[in-house]
Write a protein that holds these residues in place. Structure first.
Motif, PDB file in Angstrom:
ATOM      1  N   LEU A 134       0.892  -1.173  -0.059  1.00 24.94           N
ATOM      2  CA  LEU A 134      -0.093   0.049   0.082  1.00 24.94           C
ATOM      3  C   LEU A 134       0.626   1.288  -0.042  1.00 24.94           C
ATOM      4  CD1 LEU A 134      -3.050   0.841   0.168  1.00 24.94           C
ATOM      5  CD2 LEU A 134      -2.850   0.931   2.461  1.00 24.94           C
ATOM      6  N   GLU A 135       1.903   1.268   0.703  1.00 29.20           N
ATOM      7  CA  GLU A 135       2.829   2.512   0.765  1.00 29.20           C
ATOM      8  C   GLU A 135       3.434   2.645  -0.629  1.00 29.20           C
ATOM      9  OE1 GLU A 135       7.053   3.549   2.716  1.00 29.20           O
ATOM     10  OE2 GLU A 135       5.633   2.115   4.046  1.00 29.20           O
ATOM     11  N   ARG A 136       3.561   1.611  -1.412  1.00 29.58           N
ATOM     12  CA  ARG A 136       4.181   1.745  -2.594  1.00 29.58           C
ATOM     13  C   ARG A 136       3.035   2.505  -3.666  1.00 29.58           C
ATOM     14  NH1 ARG A 136       6.844  -3.150  -1.479  1.00 29.58           N
ATOM     15  NH2 ARG A 136       5.081  -4.402  -2.319  1.00 29.58           N
ATOM     16  N   HIS A 137       1.838   1.868  -3.628  1.00 23.02           N
ATOM     17  CA  HIS A 137       0.805   2.446  -4.269  1.00 23.02           C
ATOM     18  C   HIS A 137       0.543   3.827  -3.964  1.00 23.02           C
ATOM     19  CE1 HIS A 137      -3.169   1.999  -6.506  1.00 23.02           C
ATOM     20  NE2 HIS A 137      -3.635   2.564  -5.177  1.00 23.02           N
ATOM     21  N   ILE A 138       0.480   4.210  -2.719  1.00 22.31           N
ATOM     22  CA  ILE A 138       0.321   5.575  -2.344  1.00 22.31           C
ATOM     23  C   ILE A 138       1.320   6.553  -3.014  1.00 22.31           C
ATOM     24  CG2 ILE A 138       0.367   7.205  -0.395  1.00 22.31           C
ATOM     25  CD1 ILE A 138      -0.886   4.966   1.281  1.00 22.31           C
ATOM     26  N   ALA A 139       2.747   6.311  -3.018  1.00 23.13           N
ATOM     27  CA  ALA A 139       3.602   6.720  -3.642  1.00 23.13           C
ATOM     28  C   ALA A 139       3.263   7.078  -5.199  1.00 23.13           C
ATOM     29  CB  ALA A 139       5.048   6.345  -3.370  1.00 23.13           C
ATOM     30  N   THR A 140       2.728   6.251  -5.563  1.00 18.74           N
ATOM     31  CA  THR A 140       2.304   6.528  -7.223  1.00 18.74           C
ATOM     32  C   THR A 140       1.286   7.578  -7.350  1.00 18.74           C
ATOM     33  OG1 THR A 140       0.791   4.864  -7.454  1.00 18.74           O
ATOM     34  CG2 THR A 140       3.152   4.259  -7.963  1.00 18.74           C
ATOM     35  N   TRP A 141       0.406   7.635  -6.423  1.00 17.61           N
ATOM     36  CA  TRP A 141      -0.567   8.568  -6.492  1.00 17.61           C
ATOM     37  C   TRP A 141      -0.533   9.900  -5.803  1.00 17.61           C
ATOM     38  CZ3 TRP A 141      -4.761   8.909  -9.374  1.00 17.61           C
ATOM     39  CH2 TRP A 141      -5.648   7.889  -9.999  1.00 17.61           C
ATOM     40  N   GLU A 142       0.094   9.871  -4.795  1.00 19.71           N
ATOM     41  CA  GLU A 142      -0.175  10.864  -3.904  1.00 19.71           C
ATOM     42  C   GLU A 142       0.221  12.314  -4.592  1.00 19.71           C
ATOM     43  OE1 GLU A 142      -1.243  13.089  -0.231  1.00 19.71           O
ATOM     44  OE2 GLU A 142      -1.922  11.710  -1.716  1.00 19.71           O
ATOM     45  N   PRO A 143       1.528  12.438  -5.265  1.00 23.61           N
ATOM     46  CA  PRO A 143       1.827  13.645  -5.963  1.00 23.61           C
ATOM     47  C   PRO A 143       0.851  14.162  -6.707  1.00 23.61           C
ATOM     48  CG  PRO A 143       3.543  12.131  -5.881  1.00 23.61           C
ATOM     49  CD  PRO A 143       2.620  11.216  -5.498  1.00 23.61           C
TER      50      PRO A 143
END
Length: 463
Positions: free
Chosen positions: A30-39
């Motif tokens: 999930l942490e990796r997934h958030i990193a792709t979206w959050e910016p």
């Protein structure tokens, strides 16, 4: 193939129990997934992945021993920024507030921690939670994952964006005029505003509720056993319940369901929204319900009275701030609130009395029907940079006319996706039940979700 980050709460619990996936392994994915979206969508505040890893590791150890703390042990959760967590400031979405760490967890945060949930971030909201927008003087601009040029709605803006983008299965928002349901409708997720007092809140305010924002009805229903435990800090908190929140089966045959396509005032309903809600109503009819057209419960006098009362109340809250701090408030909000300086005490009381008129109007309708269907939002979407669908502080509440009456009447209401516009944006169906009919709303929502197969094409992270 679905992604690990698309797993439901029940899926995760099964995998945690059979040890095919640990809370730590899930969190790292999930942490990796958030990193792709959050910016791109800027949904989070106080995001702390390091602390989330620590919480997930502790949960992993408990599951390894077969001794989870509670139903949500190891499940990642976000809380709307207005919901206090001990040791973290509560900016209220505005640059005007002094950042002082909260002394204790609010009721929702306390219940989640008791059950072992991994609280990994807060989610953004506009200034004082007083906009249906992702625009804030404190947070970065939050955007809609379906189309980042468009608004996620609000005031639970970050929560709706996070849910639609798949930042885990559970996000908690708050709702005083539609702030869970409106953004849920605009982002295609399920948003549930329970009966007033069902989920304790602190601070309490007239009409203020909290509720789960999820991709599925089942995830929201499952969370309610945790979230609905009473808390003395909310004087309206309902007593302990024996509700089986996962008993979602329903026989709709014989029910009388009202169809409200005119809110009585406010923005006109877009043709695409009207058509999608009509098609949804047809599903209930085909399942055996009698669907009848019903008149609005809201009038212009009621809405304008509420506007005057809220302006006066909010101006009273901020008039003691220094000029420098007041000027830090989002100009749209400041301009709207300043109108409260000219509202007399008598007019403020008259405005408040319109909330009672709303309650009476809603109660009368429910002597004739078992439930009500309506659009959640009157329009398909609006630009991310706008403060509201009108972007006009003199017309601030034209978009909440389908949602706000049910806050004042304290009735449960939900938004569930009922289709997409030609532009590819989600359209929300609002389902309203009688006071304390929380299970009816969840069951009707689940039935419709099953008929429509739910949303299966969630937005993908930016490349």
């Amino acid at each position: 193939m679905s992604e690990p980050t698309d797993l439901s709460i029940l899926d995760l619990r099964r995998k945690f129990a059979d040890k095919s996936l640990s809370p730590s392994e899930y969190w790292l994915a999930l942490e990796r997934h958030i990193a792709t979206w959050e910016p791109t969508i800027s949904a989070l505040y106080a995001y702390d992945p390091e602390d989330a890893r620590r919480q997930a590791a502790a949960s992993t150890a408990r599951w390894a021993k077969g001794a989870p703390l509670g139903a949500l042990d190891g499940i990642p959760v976000t809380l709307k920024e207005l919901i206090a967590t001990k040791g973290q400031p509560v900016p209220l979405g505005t640059a005007a507030v002094e950042l002082i760490p909260a002394a204790e967890d609010a009721p929702i945060a306390a219940r989640l921690r008791e059950d072992g949930a991994v609280i990994f971030a807060k989610t953004t909201c506009p200034d004082y939670g007083m906009l249906s927008s992702g625009l804030s003087s404190f947070h970065k601009l939050s955007r809609n994952p379906w189309d980042p040029s468009q608004n996620p709605g609000g005031s639970s803006a970050g929560a709706s964006a996070a849910a639609a983008a798949g930042y885990g299965p559970l996000h908690i928002g708050t709702d005083i005029g539609g702030s869970v349901r409106l953004p849920a409708g605009w982002t295609g997720i399920f948003g549930f505003k329970p009966s007033h007092g069902r989920i304790p809140v602190d601070p309490y305010y007239v009409g203020r509720c909290a509720g789960p924002m999820t991709r599925t009805v089942e995830d929201a229903a499952f969370s309610m056993a945790t979230l609905s435990r009473p808390d003395w800090r909310d004087g309206t908190s309902l007593p302990p319940n024996e509700i089986d929140w996962m008993d979602l089966d329903i026989n709709i045959r014989g029910m009388t369901i009202g169809l409200m396509l005119d809110a009585g005032c406010g923005l006109p309903v877009d043709d695409e929204v009207r058509d999608a809600v009509l098609a949804a109503a047809k599903c209930f009819e085909e399942a055996g319900a009698t669907v009848v057209d019903v008149a609005p419960v809201l009038t212009r006098q009621m809405l304008d009275g509420l506007d005057a009362f809220w302006r006066a109340r909010f101006w009273g809250d901020i008039m003691g701030l220094s000029e420098e701090r007041r000027n830090a408030i989002l100009p749209y909000i400041h301009s709207w609130a300043k109108g409260g300086a000219d509202v007399s005490g008598v007019d403020a009381v008259r405005g408040f009395n319109q909330t009672i008129e709303m309650r009476k109007s809603c109660s009368k309708l429910f002597t004739e029907v078992d439930a009500v269907l309506s659009p959640t939002n009157p329009i398909v979407s609006y630009p991310a940079e706008w403060a509201s669908p009108t972007n006009d502080p003199d017309r601030p509440f034209e978009h909440i006319c389908f949602t706000v009456p049910w806050n004042m009447s304290e009735q449960p209401a939900a938004s569930v996706n009922c289709g997409f516009s030609r532009s590819g944006m989600p359209i929300g169906l609002q389902i309203v039940g009688p006071r304390f009919g929380d299970m009816l709303v969840l069951r009707l929502s689940k039935a419709f979700e099953d008929w429509s197969s739910g949303v299966t094409n969630w937005p993908k992270p930016p490349v």
